[in-house]
Each structure stands twice: as structure tokens, then as C-alpha cells.
Design an enzyme around this catalytic site. Structure first.
Site, PDB file in Angstrom:
ATOM      1  N   SER A   1      65.219 -16.118  -4.651  1.00  0.00           N
ATOM      2  CA  SER A   1      64.497 -16.036  -5.924  1.00  0.00           C
ATOM      3  C   SER A   1      64.382 -17.439  -6.478  1.00  0.00           C
ATOM      4  O   SER A   1      65.012 -18.372  -5.971  1.00  0.00           O
ATOM      5  CB  SER A   1      65.241 -15.139  -6.898  1.00  0.00           C
ATOM      6  OG  SER A   1      66.244 -15.889  -7.550  1.00  0.00           O
ATOM      7  N   LYS A   2      63.593 -17.582  -7.534  1.00  0.00           N
ATOM      8  CA  LYS A   2      63.342 -18.936  -8.022  1.00  0.00           C
ATOM      9  C   LYS A   2      64.603 -19.592  -8.585  1.00  0.00           C
ATOM     10  O   LYS A   2      64.655 -20.794  -8.755  1.00  0.00           O
ATOM     11  CB  LYS A   2      62.206 -18.948  -9.046  1.00  0.00           C
ATOM     12  CG  LYS A   2      62.455 -18.154 -10.310  1.00  0.00           C
ATOM     13  CD  LYS A   2      61.305 -18.422 -11.281  1.00  0.00           C
ATOM     14  CE  LYS A   2      61.523 -17.771 -12.614  1.00  0.00           C
ATOM     15  NZ  LYS A   2      61.196 -16.331 -12.619  1.00  0.00           N
ATOM     16  N   ARG A   3      65.629 -18.800  -8.837  1.00  0.00           N
ATOM     17  CA  ARG A   3      66.886 -19.358  -9.340  1.00  0.00           C
ATOM     18  C   ARG A   3      67.765 -19.936  -8.236  1.00  0.00           C
ATOM     19  O   ARG A   3      68.720 -20.641  -8.501  1.00  0.00           O
ATOM     20  CB  ARG A   3      67.666 -18.291 -10.114  1.00  0.00           C
ATOM     21  CG  ARG A   3      67.088 -18.006 -11.487  1.00  0.00           C
ATOM     22  CD  ARG A   3      67.759 -16.817 -12.128  1.00  0.00           C
ATOM     23  NE  ARG A   3      67.555 -15.594 -11.353  1.00  0.00           N
ATOM     24  CZ  ARG A   3      66.443 -14.863 -11.412  1.00  0.00           C
ATOM     25  NH1 ARG A   3      65.450 -15.221 -12.197  1.00  0.00           N
ATOM     26  NH2 ARG A   3      66.311 -13.766 -10.686  1.00  0.00           N
TER      27      ARG A   3
END
Ligand code: GLU
Length: 326
Positions: A227-229
Site C-alpha cells: 500500500s502507499k504507506r
């Protein structure tokens, strides 16, 4: 030029995520491999998130990785506009086609797509109500990566919401038809939408494109997709960290594809020549920053000293090691 027309259809969010970059890259590689056309279509129907800034992050990331588009924002083309937010007249026209064919109805203020098949009602435990279902013929998808996938839709679905906005499934299919898209290469998370899409293609009397659903990118450790995290997930970070675009592109091309030999470092022309659907893995791939760094080092070692110095200067300057004009 061949008849092949592929598209990358992002919904800009303000980040250029490695998963999106990989989808863009596989489309670009396939277009270049086949001598076809690479279309960039902006699926900007979410007005809050789709700002100009978000678009720029995406275009900058594409350009940094050297993925040029033949049609799309800033370059134009015969099938525009290339922003969904500007295509309402086309959606109206296609909606009328379905209405004229008797494939829609209105319910609760929304417009629904009507499946073909015998209707029956069944008690739905989740909705705690009787629901009308349809015995529709199963849709068969000959996915270029997954192989044969079969699925029967059993519920009519909304194509235009109460607020008048057409939904993703509808605009996605309409644009693929109107833009003459021959191959849809996208993430596996969309596989479950494809039977709806094929139902729509059929209702328009159009042969669906070839679908190629590419497997997920898992995060470095543990289960779950990146995920973008997650560390290493954003393309813009590689640029600021001084990675070489060629190395990043080479690494991403190997996330879910391989040339069927042990090679990893490859020139882009070679990748283009070898890239094709049979080389795409069915299984998920796992992000591995060590491998990316190792590949980056190989690229750095090969670089002549002038280029190296030219690229190192701004990085050393930002780090406060040298004066700007040193
Ligand atoms: N806008 C969709 C996405 O970003 C496009 C899906 C597709 O490629 O069909 O996931």
C-alpha cells in the site's frame, strides 16, 4: 503501426504508487513490443481527489520512468478528450444506446443495467429482504495471464447513480469501446469486475478486448499487497533518493514478468523485444528493495564518470557536501 491499442487508466490520487507504475509499464512495454499505441486516460471522476496537483505527480512519474504516451493529456489524439470528467456527452450517447436496446431501467432514482436471463427472487440474509436475481449465462474470459475464468453475474447493477454520475464499470467500458482499446492490461484486483464489463460489451454488441490481469505486488515482508504507506511504495521517492530511473524501470519490469532466463539487468530495448503475456507470472510478486538497490548499483558502476558526476552533483549539494557551483 499495428492495430494494438492499450491504455493506462489511472485515477490520480496524489501519489504514483509502484503498483500503478507497474501497470503503466506493462501497458507501455506491450504497446512498444507490438508497435501499437499507448493511450493515457485519466479516470478523474472523483472530483475531490483528482486535482491538478495529483495529475502532475502522475505525469511527472511517467516521464521520469521514460514512459511516453502516444495519446492523452498534453499530447492530444483522435480519441479525446482523455479526461473522463470531459466525456459526459459520450456517456450520454452510450447510455441512450442501452436504453434503446431495452437494457436499462430506473429504480430508486438510479439507472440500472438489466441482465438477460430468467428472473427469480431469493431471501438475502445480509440485506434481510427478498432480492431479485437473474439466471444469466456465465461470462467466459480467456484471460491472457490467468487463463480461462468463468463467472455468472446474478444481480442487475447501477450504471448511473442518483446524483447523475455514471459509475466506474460503465465509463470504463464505454471509453474502452470509444477509444478502440484492443487489450486491457490491469491489476488482478479488477478481475472480479470483468464479468460486469463483458456483460456491458455484449450489450453494446461489441467484442470485448483481450484481458490480461496482472498479479499483485506483495509488501516486503508479511502478507498483503503493497500500500502507499509501505516503505518503497512511491515512485517519487526513488527520484528524490537519487535512484536511476533506468534501474527502477528495469526492476519494476521484473515484478511479475521475467524473460524466462536468469537475467535481471537488461537494456530497455531488450525488455521491449521480449515482453509478452506468456512471460507474465500467475503468482504474486514480492517487493524487494535490496534487489532494487543492487540493480541500481550495477547501473551506477557502468556509468561513465562524466554522467556520474553530473548526476551526483545536485545530490551532494542537497546533502550540504559541496557548494552549488563546485
Ligand atoms: N481507474 C481504474 C484504476 O485505477 C482503471 C481500471 C482499468 O484499468 O480498467 O484502477
Amino acid at each position: 503501426m499495428s492495430q494494438v491499442r492499450v491504455r493506462f487508466a489511472p485515477s490520480p490520487t496524489g501519489f504514483f504508487h509502484i503498483g500503478s507504475a507497474r501497470t503503466a509499464l506493462f501497458n507501455w512495454l506491450y504497446a512498444r513490443h507490438a508497435g501499437g499505441t499507448f493511450v493515457l486516460r485519466i479516470e478523474d471522476t472523483d472530483k475531490e481527489r483528482n486535482t491538478d496537483e495529483s495529475l502532475q505527480v502522475l505525469l511527472d512519474g511517467m516521464r521520469w520512468m521514460g514512459m511516453d504516451w502516444d495519446e492523452g493529456p498534453e499530447v492530444g489524439g483522435a480519441y479525446g478528450p482523455y479526461f473522463q470528467s470531459q466525456r459526459q456527452p459520450i456517456y450520454d450517447e452510450y447510455l441512450k444506446k442501452l436504453q434503446d436496446a431495452g437494457r436499462t431501467y430506473e429504480k430508486d432514482g438510479a439507472i440500472w443495467f438489466k441482465l438477460e436471463g430468467e428472473r427469480y427472487t431469493e431471501y438475502d440474509d445480509f440485506k434481510k429482504a427478498e432480492v431479485e436475481k437473474v439466471r444469466a449465462a456465465p461470462v467466459v474470459i480467456d484471460d491472457a495471464v490467468r487463463g480461462r475464468v468463468e463467472r455468472a453475474e446474478e444481480l442487475d447493477f447501477v450504471i448511473v447513480r442518483k446524483d447523475g454520475n455514471p459509475v466506474f464499470h460503465f465509463v470504463n467500458v464505454v471509453d474502452d469501446i470509444a477509444m478502440g482499446i484492443t487489450h486491457v492490461i490491469r491489476g488482478e484486483d479488477h478481475l472480479s469486475n470483468t464479468s460486469k464489463h463483458v456483460e456491458l460489451f455484449n450489450a453494446f454488441g461489441v467484442t470485448p478486448p483481450v484481458f490480461a490481469h496482472i498479479p499483485l505486488i506483495l509488501k516486503e515482508s508479511g502478507p498483503g499487497k503493497m500500500s502507499k504507506r509501505d516503505k518503497g511504495a512511491l515512485i517519487e521517492e526513488y527520484e528524490t533518493r537519487g535512484f536511476l530511473a533506468n534501474a527502477v524501470r528495469n526492476y519494476i519490469s521484473l515484478l511479475g514478468w521475467n524473460p524466462k532466463d536468469e537475467r535481471e539487468k537488461m537494456e530497455i530495448d531488450e525488455i521491449i523485444e521480449l515482453f509478452d503475456f506468456p512471460g507474465i507470472n500467475k503468482g504474486n510478486s514480492r517487493f524487494d528493495e535490496k534487489k532494487l538497490s543492487a540493480l541500481n548499483t550495477e547501473y551506477l558502476r557502468e556509468m561513465n564518470v562524466e554522467t556520474f558526476t553530473f548526476l551526483a552533483r545536485p545530490i551532494l549539494h542537497t546533502a550540504g557536501v559541496i557548494e552549488e557551483d563546485a
